[in-house]
Motif scaffolding. Sequence first.
Motif: not given
Length: 130
Positions: A25-28, A109-114
């Motif tokens: 969840g770090t990439v906007e 997805p919960d584990d993605a950086v997006w």
Amino acid sequence: GSPRSSIQIQTAEPGEGGANASYPGTVETSVSVEGDDRVTSGEEQTVVVEVQVAGDARPQGRLTVVFTRQGGDYREERTMTYTGRPVVVRSSSLGQNGRYLATATFDAPDDAVWQDSQGQFAFQVVGKGS
């Protein structure tokens, strides 16, 4: 002697792309929704939806596009897998004149950086003679 420092570099395997779960969840992201400003009554609206990020990464996840009419008497929802490329989404024929909104929601997805994001596009359905 002088103090030494070391740096450890971790690289992603091919295919892992931006889905490194180390920083979820770090990439906007942002969602672009484009279509015709005016649609003739009885016609379909076609929108092009794209999830955008800085750089050339291709976010993947679930995309939900909802067409609604202002006033709440029309709602049509389409859900699909988003694979990093623009998608074309077509509504069914829109019979009632008025203001409509196409809202696209990207769920990573919960584990993605997006990060999840949403975009909207307002348009008008007008009579055949307008």
